[in-house]
Design an enzyme around this catalytic site. Structure first.
Site, PDB file in Angstrom:
ATOM      1  N   ILE A 110       0.863  -1.185   0.000  1.00 13.37           N
ATOM      2  CA  ILE A 110       0.000   0.000   0.000  1.00 13.37           C
ATOM      3  C   ILE A 110       0.897   1.231   0.000  1.00 13.37           C
ATOM      4  O   ILE A 110       1.909   1.280   0.710  1.00 13.37           O
ATOM      5  CB  ILE A 110      -0.956  -0.001   1.210  1.00 13.37           C
ATOM      6  CG1 ILE A 110      -1.911   1.193   1.128  1.00 13.37           C
ATOM      7  CG2 ILE A 110      -0.198  -0.043   2.536  1.00 13.37           C
ATOM      8  CD1 ILE A 110      -3.052   1.128   2.142  1.00 13.37           C
ATOM      9  N   VAL A 141       4.742  -1.201   2.946  1.00 10.96           N
ATOM     10  CA  VAL A 141       4.392   0.180   2.648  1.00 10.96           C
ATOM     11  C   VAL A 141       5.281   0.676   1.517  1.00 10.96           C
ATOM     12  O   VAL A 141       6.510   0.531   1.572  1.00 10.96           O
ATOM     13  CB  VAL A 141       4.547   1.074   3.890  1.00 10.96           C
ATOM     14  CG1 VAL A 141       4.150   2.511   3.554  1.00 10.96           C
ATOM     15  CG2 VAL A 141       3.681   0.548   5.032  1.00 10.96           C
ATOM     16  N   LYS A 142       4.646   1.261   0.493  1.00 10.82           N
ATOM     17  CA  LYS A 142       5.388   1.763  -0.663  1.00 10.82           C
ATOM     18  C   LYS A 142       5.816   3.209  -0.416  1.00 10.82           C
ATOM     19  O   LYS A 142       4.996   4.070  -0.114  1.00 10.82           O
ATOM     20  CB  LYS A 142       4.534   1.690  -1.931  1.00 10.82           C
ATOM     21  CG  LYS A 142       4.260   0.276  -2.397  1.00 10.82           C
ATOM     22  CD  LYS A 142       3.358   0.241  -3.620  1.00 10.82           C
ATOM     23  CE  LYS A 142       4.102   0.561  -4.891  1.00 10.82           C
ATOM     24  NZ  LYS A 142       3.250   0.335  -6.094  1.00 10.82           N
ATOM     25  N   ILE A 143       7.107   3.445  -0.570  1.00 11.19           N
ATOM     26  CA  ILE A 143       7.687   4.779  -0.422  1.00 11.19           C
ATOM     27  C   ILE A 143       8.470   5.095  -1.690  1.00 11.19           C
ATOM     28  O   ILE A 143       9.341   4.314  -2.095  1.00 11.19           O
ATOM     29  CB  ILE A 143       8.620   4.846   0.800  1.00 11.19           C
ATOM     30  CG1 ILE A 143       7.837   4.560   2.083  1.00 11.19           C
ATOM     31  CG2 ILE A 143       9.313   6.209   0.881  1.00 11.19           C
ATOM     32  CD1 ILE A 143       8.706   4.504   3.335  1.00 11.19           C
TER      33      ILE A 143
END
Length: 372
Positions: A110, A141-143
C-alpha cells in the site's frame, strides 16, 4: 488446482509473480484466490491509479461510503479507510502463501500519499500509520525512491516495517536505495527488531524507460536502421544492470554482518512491465527479466499473456551484462542523455501518481456529498 505451466516455470526460475491490481470485487469474488491457485500469483501491489479505478467503479464500496458520509468523514479519511480495508483483506487471502514461504512472498503493498513524496517526516509518519492500520505482518508500505524518500525508507525500516521502494529509474538512485535499506536494517537491529521479519523490494520501472527513449530517438532524426537497432532495448538493459548492483552488494561486509543477524535480501522488483508499444511482444518485460530473487509485478492483461505464451528462454539476466553496458553506451553516442531521461521519468511518474490521487479524492468527495 493445477498451476499454469508458464507461470510455474517463472517461479521455478526464481521469479515471484505479484499482481499489480486490487479491488474489493476481486477479493470478494474469489478471483484473487483463483489467481493464486492457478497462475502462481504470490503477492499484490497497488498504487493510486489502481485504487482510483477500484473505488470509483461498481457498487462494492457504496455501503461503506454511506457510513463514512454519515460519520462526517472527508475524502482523505474515506480513501484511507477503504484502501486499508482492502489491503488487510488481501493480506488475509495471501496469509497462507506468507506462511508457506516464511515471509518471502504473500506480501501486499500500500502506497503512502504521493503528495508527500518530497516531505521526509510526513512520509515516515503516514507509512507507520498505514502499517499499523492494516495491522498485518505481510503488509508492505510503498515509499517513492526520491531524495526525500531515502531517509524515510531508512527510518521506516528501522521501526520494523517492511518497505516497497517504488519509482526507481536510475542505476545511481538504486545504489542510494540499497544504502538506505542497509541503513534501515542497521537501525532496526539497534532497535531490537527481528530482522528476519523485515522485508523489502526495490521497484525498478521498466517499460517507461523504453517509451521515453524511443520517443527521443525518433526526434533525433537518426538513420532509420540505427533507430531500429537502438529502440525498445533500454528498459530491459537498465533493469539487468540494476540486478548486477544487487549481486554486488551481497559481496560487502556490511551485508554479511546483517545477514548473519537474520536479515533478508532486498529483492529487485520489475514494475511497469505491461508492454506499451503494440509493436513489441506483450511478454517482453517478463521473458527478458528472469533471474533468481526477483519479483515481477504484472497487470492482469500481462499476466494472462504470460499464462498463454510466456515460455522463458535459457537467457538469464547475468548472461547479458556486457551487451547491456554496450547498449547504454550506444545510446549515449547517439545523443541520448541517460541522466536527463531518468530524471524526467521520476518527475513524470510522481506527477502521474499525484494527479491520480487528487482525482480520486475529488471523486470520493463527490460521492460523500451525494450521501449527505
Amino acid at each position: 488446482m493445477t498451476q499454469n505451466q508458464y507461470t510455474q516455470a517463472l517461479e521455478t526460475a526464481g521469479v515471484s509473480l505479484w499482481l499489480d491490481d486490487l479491488s474489493r470485487d476481486r477479493i470478494n469474488s474469489g478471483d484473487l484466490q483463483h489467481l493464486i491457485d492457478t497462475k502462481t500469483i504470490t503477492g499484490v501491489t497497488t498504487n493510486p491509479a489502481i485504487f482510483g479505478k477500484a473505488l470509483t467503479s461498481g457498487d462494492a464500496y457504496t455501503a461503506q461510503l454511506a457510513n463514512l458520509a454519515t460519520a462526517g468523514a472527508d475524502a482523505q479519511t474515506a480513501v484511507v479507510e477503504m484502501t486499508t480495508d482492502d489491503v488487510r483483506a488481501a493480506c488475509d487471502v495471501l496469509a497462507p502463501v506468507y506462511a508457506a514461504t516464511n515471509g518471502y512472498d504473500g506480501r501486499v503493498s500500500i502506497e503512502v500519499d504521493p503528495r508527500l513524496a518530497w516531505d521526509t517526516d510526513s512520509t515516515v509518519t503516514q507509512a507507520l500509520e498505514l502499517a499499523q492500520k492494516v495491522g498485518r505482518e505481510n503488509v508492505m508500505v510503498k515509499i517513492p525512491g526520491t531524495r526525500e524518500g531515502l531517509p524515510a525508507i531508512s527510518r521506516v525500516l528501522a521501526e520494523g516495517v517492511s518497505v516497497n521502494v517504488t519509482l526507481i529509474f536510475s542505476l545511481s538512485r538504486y545504489r542510494e536505495v540499497v544504502n538506505a535499506w542497509l541503513t534501515g536494517l542497521e537501525g532496526a537491529r539497534s532497535n531490537g527488531h527481528d530482522l528476519s521479519k523485515i522485508h523489502s523490494v526495490a521497484s525498478f520501472f521498466v517499460s517507461r524507460v523504453d517509451t521515453e527513449i524511443d520517443a527521443q530517438l525518433e526526434r533525433l532524426e537518426l538513420p532509420s536502421q540505427q533507430v531500429l537497432q537502438l529502440r525498445g532495448r533500454a528498459g530491459i538493459a537498465n533493469a539487468r544492470l540494476a540486478y548486477r548492483i544487487f549481486e554486488q552488494f551481497q559481496d560487502t561486509e556490511r551485508w554479511r554482518l546483517l545477514a548473519s543477524a537474520g536479515a533478508r535480501l532486498q529483492r529487485p522488483l520489475w514494475a511497469s512491465t505491461g508492454t506499451k508499444n503494440p509493436e513489441y511482444s506483450d511478454v517482453r518485460y517478463v521473458n527478458g527479466l528472469v533471474a533468481e530473487y526477483t519479483v515481477n509485478t504484472l497487470p492482469e492483461e500481462t499476466l494472462n499473456a504470460v499464462a498463454d505464451h510466456g515460455e522463458i528462454t535459457d537467457s538469464r539476466i547475468p548472461d547479458n551484462y556486457a551487451m547491456d553496458d554496450d547498449h547504454l553506451d550506444d545510446l549515449a553516442r547517439a545523443g541520448i542523455d541517460y541522466n536527463q531521461v531518468v530524471a524526467t521519468l521520476e518527475t513524470e511518474g510522481l506527477q502521474k501518481f499525484v494527479d491520480a490521487w487528487n482525482e480520486l479524492l475529488e471523486k470520493i468527495q463527490e460521492q460523500l456529498n451525494a450521501h449527505n
